[in-house]
Design a protein around this motif. Sequence first.
Motif, PDB file in Angstrom:
ATOM      1  N   THR A 131      -5.309  -1.738  -3.584  1.00 28.38           N
ATOM      2  CA  THR A 131      -4.678  -1.975  -2.285  1.00 28.38           C
ATOM      3  C   THR A 131      -5.685  -2.469  -1.235  1.00 28.38           C
TER       4      THR A 131
ATOM      5  N   GLY B 116       0.997  -4.301  -8.109  1.00 25.41           N
ATOM      6  CA  GLY B 116       1.400  -4.909  -6.839  1.00 25.41           C
ATOM      7  C   GLY B 116       1.004  -6.364  -6.741  1.00 25.41           C
TER       8      GLY B 116
ATOM      9  N   PRO C 205       0.143  12.541 -11.966  1.00 27.32           N
ATOM     10  CA  PRO C 205      -1.258  12.325 -11.607  1.00 27.32           C
ATOM     11  C   PRO C 205      -1.745  13.460 -10.704  1.00 27.32           C
ATOM     12  N   SER C 206      -3.026  13.789 -10.836  1.00 28.77           N
ATOM     13  CA  SER C 206      -3.561  14.920 -10.067  1.00 28.77           C
ATOM     14  C   SER C 206      -3.481  14.673  -8.563  1.00 28.77           C
TER      15      SER C 206
ATOM     16  N   GLY D 202       3.101   3.362  -5.459  1.00 26.13           N
ATOM     17  CA  GLY D 202       1.770   3.246  -6.057  1.00 26.13           C
ATOM     18  C   GLY D 202       1.793   3.664  -7.525  1.00 26.13           C
TER      19      GLY D 202
ATOM     20  N   THR E 111       2.108   7.931  -3.822  1.00 27.27           N
ATOM     21  CA  THR E 111       3.516   7.584  -3.624  1.00 27.27           C
ATOM     22  C   THR E 111       4.123   6.993  -4.903  1.00 27.27           C
TER      23      THR E 111
ATOM     24  N   ASN F 146      -1.133  -9.910  -2.905  1.00 28.59           N
ATOM     25  CA  ASN F 146      -2.277  -9.146  -3.409  1.00 28.59           C
ATOM     26  C   ASN F 146      -3.232 -10.022  -4.242  1.00 28.59           C
TER      27      ASN F 146
ATOM     28  N   GLY G 223      -5.596   4.997  -4.936  1.00 25.21           N
ATOM     29  CA  GLY G 223      -5.902   4.282  -6.174  1.00 25.21           C
ATOM     30  C   GLY G 223      -7.381   4.316  -6.515  1.00 25.21           C
ATOM     31  N   PHE G 224      -7.658   4.230  -7.809  1.00 22.74           N
ATOM     32  CA  PHE G 224      -9.036   4.285  -8.296  1.00 22.74           C
ATOM     33  C   PHE G 224      -9.516   2.925  -8.804  1.00 22.74           C
TER      34      PHE G 224
ATOM     35  N   GLU H  31      -4.998   4.542 -17.068  1.00 24.86           N
ATOM     36  CA  GLU H  31      -4.050   4.819 -15.983  1.00 24.86           C
ATOM     37  C   GLU H  31      -4.519   4.354 -14.606  1.00 24.86           C
TER      38      GLU H  31
ATOM     39  N   ARG I 266       0.830  -1.206   0.000  1.00 30.08           N
ATOM     40  CA  ARG I 266       0.000   0.000   0.000  1.00 30.08           C
ATOM     41  C   ARG I 266       0.862   1.254   0.000  1.00 30.08           C
ATOM     42  N   GLY I 267       0.484   2.203  -0.854  1.00 27.20           N
ATOM     43  CA  GLY I 267       1.135   3.518  -0.841  1.00 27.20           C
ATOM     44  C   GLY I 267       0.281   4.465  -0.030  1.00 27.20           C
TER      45      GLY I 267
ATOM     46  N   PRO J 160      10.046   3.520  -1.937  1.00 24.85           N
ATOM     47  CA  PRO J 160       8.713   3.509  -2.560  1.00 24.85           C
ATOM     48  C   PRO J 160       7.696   4.436  -1.916  1.00 24.85           C
TER      49      PRO J 160
ATOM     50  N   ALA K 228       1.168   5.152 -13.268  1.00 22.91           N
ATOM     51  CA  ALA K 228       0.332   6.358 -13.227  1.00 22.91           C
ATOM     52  C   ALA K 228       0.682   7.311 -14.367  1.00 22.91           C
TER      53      ALA K 228
HETATM   54  C1  LIG Z   1      -7.937  13.040  -6.621  1.00 20.17           C
HETATM   55  C2  LIG Z   1      -7.239  11.954  -7.365  1.00 20.17           C
HETATM   56  C3  LIG Z   1      -6.694  12.220  -8.604  1.00 20.17           C
HETATM   57  C4  LIG Z   1      -6.030  11.222  -9.324  1.00 20.17           C
HETATM   58  N1  LIG Z   1      -5.488  11.539 -10.548  1.00 20.17           N
HETATM   59  C5  LIG Z   1      -4.821  10.593 -11.236  1.00 20.17           C
HETATM   60  C6  LIG Z   1      -4.235  10.911 -12.504  1.00 20.17           C
HETATM   61  O1  LIG Z   1      -4.343  12.038 -13.009  1.00 20.17           O
HETATM   62  N2  LIG Z   1      -3.557   9.933 -13.128  1.00 20.17           N
HETATM   63  C7  LIG Z   1      -3.407   8.667 -12.592  1.00 20.17           C
HETATM   64  O2  LIG Z   1      -2.754   7.830 -13.209  1.00 20.17           O
HETATM   65  N3  LIG Z   1      -3.976   8.358 -11.419  1.00 20.17           N
HETATM   66  C8  LIG Z   1      -4.665   9.267 -10.708  1.00 20.17           C
HETATM   67  N4  LIG Z   1      -5.229   8.946  -9.507  1.00 20.17           N
HETATM   68  C9  LIG Z   1      -5.144   7.554  -9.009  1.00 20.17           C
HETATM   69  C10 LIG Z   1      -3.995   7.276  -7.994  1.00 20.17           C
HETATM   70  O3  LIG Z   1      -3.592   8.440  -7.331  1.00 20.17           O
HETATM   71  C11 LIG Z   1      -2.808   6.623  -8.693  1.00 20.17           C
HETATM   72  O4  LIG Z   1      -3.169   5.341  -9.154  1.00 20.17           O
HETATM   73  C12 LIG Z   1      -1.581   6.464  -7.793  1.00 20.17           C
HETATM   74  O5  LIG Z   1      -0.509   5.948  -8.567  1.00 20.17           O
HETATM   75  C13 LIG Z   1      -1.810   5.557  -6.586  1.00 20.17           C
HETATM   76  O6  LIG Z   1      -0.729   5.756  -5.687  1.00 20.17           O
HETATM   77  P1  LIG Z   1      -0.873   5.373  -4.144  1.00 20.17           P
HETATM   78  O7  LIG Z   1       0.434   5.615  -3.501  1.00 20.17           O
HETATM   79  O8  LIG Z   1      -2.031   6.035  -3.537  1.00 20.17           O
HETATM   80  O9  LIG Z   1      -1.115   3.812  -4.270  1.00 20.17           O
HETATM   81  P2  LIG Z   1      -2.253   2.837  -3.583  1.00 20.17           P
HETATM   82  O10 LIG Z   1      -3.587   3.340  -3.933  1.00 20.17           O
HETATM   83  O11 LIG Z   1      -1.904   2.753  -2.134  1.00 20.17           O
HETATM   84  O12 LIG Z   1      -1.916   1.506  -4.291  1.00 20.17           O
HETATM   85  C14 LIG Z   1      -2.144   1.356  -5.665  1.00 20.17           C
HETATM   86  C15 LIG Z   1      -1.584  -0.001  -6.108  1.00 20.17           C
HETATM   87  O13 LIG Z   1      -0.179   0.015  -5.946  1.00 20.17           O
HETATM   88  C16 LIG Z   1       0.239  -1.121  -5.191  1.00 20.17           C
HETATM   89  N5  LIG Z   1       1.454  -0.697  -4.475  1.00 20.17           N
HETATM   90  C17 LIG Z   1       1.609   0.403  -3.686  1.00 20.17           C
HETATM   91  N6  LIG Z   1       2.881   0.467  -3.257  1.00 20.17           N
HETATM   92  C18 LIG Z   1       3.541  -0.606  -3.777  1.00 20.17           C
HETATM   93  C19 LIG Z   1       4.872  -1.104  -3.696  1.00 20.17           C
HETATM   94  N7  LIG Z   1       5.815  -0.469  -2.980  1.00 20.17           N
HETATM   95  N8  LIG Z   1       5.174  -2.237  -4.361  1.00 20.17           N
HETATM   96  C20 LIG Z   1       4.252  -2.896  -5.102  1.00 20.17           C
HETATM   97  N9  LIG Z   1       2.976  -2.470  -5.198  1.00 20.17           N
HETATM   98  C21 LIG Z   1       2.634  -1.340  -4.565  1.00 20.17           C
HETATM   99  C22 LIG Z   1      -0.964  -1.453  -4.323  1.00 20.17           C
HETATM  100  O14 LIG Z   1      -0.950  -2.799  -3.914  1.00 20.17           O
HETATM  101  C23 LIG Z   1      -2.109  -1.162  -5.284  1.00 20.17           C
HETATM  102  O15 LIG Z   1      -2.316  -2.273  -6.126  1.00 20.17           O
HETATM  103  C24 LIG Z   1      -5.917   9.917  -8.778  1.00 20.17           C
HETATM  104  C25 LIG Z   1      -6.466   9.655  -7.528  1.00 20.17           C
HETATM  105  C26 LIG Z   1      -7.127  10.642  -6.825  1.00 20.17           C
HETATM  106  C27 LIG Z   1      -7.704  10.316  -5.489  1.00 20.17           C
END
Ligand SMILES: Cc1cc2nc3c(=O)[nH]c(=O)nc-3n(C[C@H](O)[C@H](O)[C@H](O)COP(=O)(O)OP(=O)(O)OC[C@H]3O[C@@H](n4cnc5c(N)ncnc54)[C@H](O)[C@@H]3O)c2cc1C
Length: 456
Positions: free
Chosen positions: A76, A197, A129-130, A139, A136, A449, A71-72, A412, A66-67, A107, A145
């Motif tokens: 996670t 992941g 990404p927005s 993620g 992170t 996962n 995610g959408f 994405e 989890r980051g 990470p 992304a």
């Molecule tokens: C307001 C908003 C706007 C957004 N805009 C965009 C956008 O413009 N473009 C876009 O692409 N996405 C966008 N997103 C989606 C999201 O932010 C991205 O998918 C982002 O990359 C997720 O990162 P996270 O750290 O929150 O990961 P999480 O949501 O915590 O995890 C996402 C996935 O990554 C895996 N993961 C996390 N860390 C690791 C690791 N160290 N090793 C292996 N797997 C891992 C998890 O298991 C899960 O499958 C947006 C989301 C929101 C809420």
Amino acid sequence: MSSLERRIRDIFGERCSFSLTERVAYSFDATRQRAIPDCVVFPENADEVGELFRVARESRIPVVPRGAGSGFSGGTVPVSGGVVVSFERMDRILDIDEVNLVARVEPGVVLGNLQSAVESMGLFYPPDPSSRDFCTIGGNIAECAGGPSGFKYGVTKDYVLALDNVLPSGEFLRTGVETVKGVVGYNLTSLIVGSEGTLTVVTGATLKLLPKPEHVETLLIGFRSTEEACRGVNEIIRKKVVPRTIELIDSTAVECVREFSPVDIPDGAGAFLLIDVDGFESDVKAQVRRVKEAVTSLPVVSLQVEEDPDGRESLWALRRAISPSLLKVNPTKINEDITVPRARLPEVMRRVRELSEETGIPIVNFGHAGDGNVHVNIMIDGDDPAQVKKAEEVLREIFALTVSVGGTISGEHGVGISKKPYIGMELSPRQIEVMKRLKRLFDPDNILNPHKIFPD
Ligand SMILES: Cc1cc2nc3c(=O)[nH]c(=O)nc-3n(C[C@H](O)[C@H](O)[C@H](O)COP(=O)(O)OP(=O)(O)OC[C@H]3O[C@@H](n4cnc5c(N)ncnc54)[C@H](O)[C@@H]3O)c2cc1C
């Protein structure tokens, strides 16, 4: 205390939690789908992740990385319980190398922090990404992304040179090279980027950097309709301009933001393109001229150009106002991110509008039109089963349309659990079988996962 709990506490000491409050806090992502894990751990290094896998394998319990949980696709969400591995304590930028143009990071680094750090040195990490203020790098890598600047700069996969991974066996695997070129053996790094992941846990990454563009200008162009704005995208590209971003704000999105809009929305403006052009200043000026020429063949309602940061920010504020204003339409949004060849965008947007009119379900569209990547938001009352059913039919039709024009059902956001039922609309049985074999190769015990991407 169970023996499993004791073994996890032996590895992580105080940096693990079995409390319900904390387990609930790590049970969901931005989709609000939720499942409560048995425990949450906060590693500080790859060794601890390796040890965790050894315990998890023996006990056959799932491990879910989890980051920031932004995610959408529910990626996670620990659908069958187990251990959530949160990387918030592995958030160091280890090195920014100005000559080799790379950054080495853990990470859990928040994307926005990396961007600020490299920009303070005149460098640039383009994926944007927005959610950059909280998502992170781990993620981003797992989801590959993207964001608005994909049109010119590509997405996360274009910037990941090398990865440090922990395999579900607990073994370590370094993939990739830190040089610009490198073709020895299979490209395992590319396989892992975007694998959501499910193949490895990423504990370190070497990322490619660019010099920071010297000058940026922003244009906000108003059109009468969404279809005309989409035609505007194609006209701009025909002029051989490569803007950093071409964002579409469609007519339903304009209606949502009209009363909260930070900029004036002129009468007759039914849709907007928001365009950033970057590079050396003289080049940017030339590109802005070309963009203006490109749209003269269309009935443009308004055109604004800003170059100082405050002015640019005020134009972008229109785009940022959309998401919060959607609640005005209906309480529940089904947020999809279809991507089509951009020349097909006008017809796809037209059909989406017709579907909305035929079903009476509002559909708000905005996003990265330069990449043909549109966030299609189907707005419903999630407590009304009839609307939920109708929305599901609309969604299937939009996905079928997307695939029929050569597009993809997710540009994405990834599949996670949200799009599992639909992957067969895009991938052949053979493709799915080969992917499942790869998953078994990396994770024979199916502990990393599980229950993601592929229908069970
Ligand atoms: C307001 C908003 C706007 C957004 N805009 C965009 C956008 O413009 N473009 C876009 O692409 N996405 C966008 N997103 C989606 C999201 O932010 C991205 O998918 C982002 O990359 C997720 O990162 P996270 O750290 O929150 O990961 P999480 O949501 O915590 O995890 C996402 C996935 O990554 C895996 N993961 C996390 N860390 C690791 C690791 N160290 N090793 C292996 N797997 C891992 C998890 O298991 C899960 O499958 C947006 C989301 C929101 C809420």
